[in-house]
Enzyme design. Structure first.
Site, PDB file in Angstrom:
ATOM      1  N   CYS A  30      28.922  15.912  95.255  1.00 50.47           N
ATOM      2  CA  CYS A  30      29.350  17.247  95.691  1.00 50.47           C
ATOM      3  C   CYS A  30      29.425  17.340  97.220  1.00 50.47           C
ATOM      4  O   CYS A  30      30.131  18.195  97.752  1.00 50.47           O
ATOM      5  CB  CYS A  30      28.363  18.308  95.188  1.00 50.47           C
ATOM      6  SG  CYS A  30      27.921  18.090  93.465  1.00 50.47           S
ATOM      7  N   ASP A  36      28.830  14.520  82.863  1.00 49.11           N
ATOM      8  CA  ASP A  36      30.249  14.897  82.921  1.00 49.11           C
ATOM      9  C   ASP A  36      31.070  14.415  81.729  1.00 49.11           C
ATOM     10  O   ASP A  36      32.143  14.947  81.465  1.00 49.11           O
ATOM     11  CB  ASP A  36      30.880  14.309  84.191  1.00 49.11           C
ATOM     12  CG  ASP A  36      30.625  15.161  85.422  1.00 49.11           C
ATOM     13  OD1 ASP A  36      29.852  16.126  85.323  1.00 49.11           O
ATOM     14  OD2 ASP A  36      31.206  14.848  86.474  1.00 49.11           O
TER      15      ASP A  36
END
Ligand code: FAD
Length: 443
Positions: free
Chosen positions: A42, A281
């Site tokens: 991120c 994910d």
């Protein structure tokens, strides 16, 4: 107990730490095909943009630290096969160039997603990138040095964050989006326009409704993007058009996928193949508002799923609570946050959604630096059930989306929101915070 984990980033490493903490005698082995573990993907746009001084700052734990915790980490080891009946995995050691077989009692598949690379992007031209991992980030940084023009394809949050990052590095940036607006999958149309306006205010050229037809290049280097509206010249091209879950290994093990295309699991992160777990994910989860399976690949979700899998693989009993679709991003001076469902999503799902829009200031108007904040609150007609919220304002101020997320977890109502005893002092909010005003109007 022999626990094998495939993938060593958010889900994989959370699982490894939790499993060892729950059962200090468990033998935990992690295979990671790249040269890195446990880093914050991120943060990549912020290193590229220069807010964070180097990629090394994104590394949460080194292989050495994990080994001190008793986790056996193998970098550059790719798991290439699973024999669920024999309970073994096949692993290719990229450095030694040999294949080994490793037995397991419990297996976690935490292989994440990969960036979608459409056919036209697979030209081999230098200067064309996706952004998924640390090597991608380093490659973009190297390309950007000395470049003047960048073209970003895709107006999702990664494309938007990169538009800011590359503009901060002094490049001319064009952002191409196929849909009618940027941030199309995150916000309702009126809010999407505000995001585009913020990009344009900072000199990003945004072209929506634009289809990419191919890449132009010279001497092996990209020189531009060919679109239905002509050529966009660029020495750096970033393809940010979505992600695809890495499910091939799971499929090889006979694991079932869900209807989202990601791996289907129960609340214990177990797939339907005994002894095989999935997290992160590559895995779908249950949306607590819509009660539908969803694939929303985000960092906290991956860490939490990994924790749950780690405890369960080590013999405990933990449950993943599901998600409520909370997300947040920033472009330049604008923060955007959402939770639950948008009005457009509610309409698409046939839910009886109704919304109010409130414009206010993020703290008392008479206190210095009060800045505009906008809230759209969505509830269910008739029942008064809270369905979602979208906020736009200064980056720090939109984090109050968490108040709504907390209520959505408990199936709260618009009235519940209105009755909350929220913190108030002039530097922080108005006496009736914008969320309370919105709940009052919707109620
Ligand atoms: P990954 O991080 O993808 O890790 C999976 C690992 O598995 C990879 O290292 C891969 O090499 C390895 N692997 C795959 N197959 C094999 C195999 N066969 N053998 C061995 N190893 C294998 N989320 C947020 O919530 N907020 C944000 O602001 C945010 N910003 C982001 C910005 C960017 C640029 C990116 C790329 C992501 C961002 N995310 C954000 C998403 C977040 O980073 C992910 O949700 C999180 O990293 C997922 O962790 P994971 O462990 O499931 O998968």
């Amino acid at each position: 107990m022999r626990i094998v984990i495939v993938g060593g980033v958010a889900a994989g490493m959370s699982a490894a730490s939790r499993a060892r903490r729950f059962d200090p005698d468990a033998q935990v082995t992690v295979f990671e095909r790249s040269a890195n573990i446990s880093y914050g993907a991120c943060g990549l746009p912020y290193v590229i943009g220069g807010d964070v001084p180097g990629f090394e700052h994104l590394i949460a734990r080194t292989p050495g630290q994990m080994r001190e915790q008793g986790v056996d980490v193998h970098l550059r080891h790719e798991v290439t096969g699973v024999d669920a009946a024999a309970r073994t995995v096949t692993v290719f050691d990229r450095d030694a160039g040999r294949t080994l077989t490793e037995p397991y009692d419990r297996l976690l598949i935490a292989t994440g997603v990969r960036a979608v690379r459409p056919e036209w992007a697979r030209t081999g031209l230098a200067g064309v990138h996706v952004l998924r991992d640390l090597p991608d980030g380093r490659a973009i940084e190297a390309s950007v040095a000395g470049a003047k023009r960048a073209c970003i394809i895709g107006g999702g949050y990664i494309g938007l964050e990169l538009a800011e990052a590359l503009r901060s590095r002094g490049l001319d940036v064009t952002l191409l989006e196929k849909g009618p607006e940027v941030a199309g999958r995150m916000l309702d149309p009126a809010h999407q326009q505000r995001v585009r306006a913020e990009l344009e205010r900072h000199g990003v050229e945004v072209r929506c409704g634009t289809t990419v037809e191919g890449l132009a290049g010279k001497d092996g280097h990209v020189t531009g993007v060919q679109t239905n509206g002509g050529l966009v010249p660029a020495e750096v091209v970033i393809v940010a058009v979505g992600v695809k879950p890495n499910v091939e290994l799971a499929q090889a093990a006979g694991v079932r996928l869900g209807r989202t295309g990601a791996i289907a699991v129960n609340a214990r992160q177990e797939t339907h193949v005994e002894g095989v777990y999935a997290a992160g994910d590559n895995t779908e989860s249950l949306h607590r508002v819509t009660e539908q399976p969803v694939h929303i690949p985000l960092g906290l979700t991956a860490n939490r799923m990994g924790r749950v899998a780690g405890v369960n693989m080590a013999g405990g009993d933990a449950r993943f609570p599901g998600v409520v679709g909370t997300g947040i991003f920033k472009v330049f001076g604008l923060g955007a946050a959402r939770t639950g469902v948008t009005q457009a999503e509610a309409d698409g799902l046939g839910m009886e959604g109704v919304s109010v829009d409130v414009d206010s200031t993020d703290h008392a108007g008479y206190y210095p630096d009060a800045a505009p904040i906008h809230v759209r609150l969505t509830g269910e007609r008739g029942s008064g059930r809270l369905l979602g919220a979208q906020l736009l304002g200064q980056p720090g101020s939109v984090k109050r989306v968490d108040v709504v997320a907390a209520l959505l977890h408990g199936q709260g109502s618009v009235q519940d929101l209105f009755e909350l005893d929220l913190a108030y002092a002039p530097p922080f909010s108005s006496v009736w915070d914008v969320l309370l005003v919105a709940a009052d109007r919707l109620g």
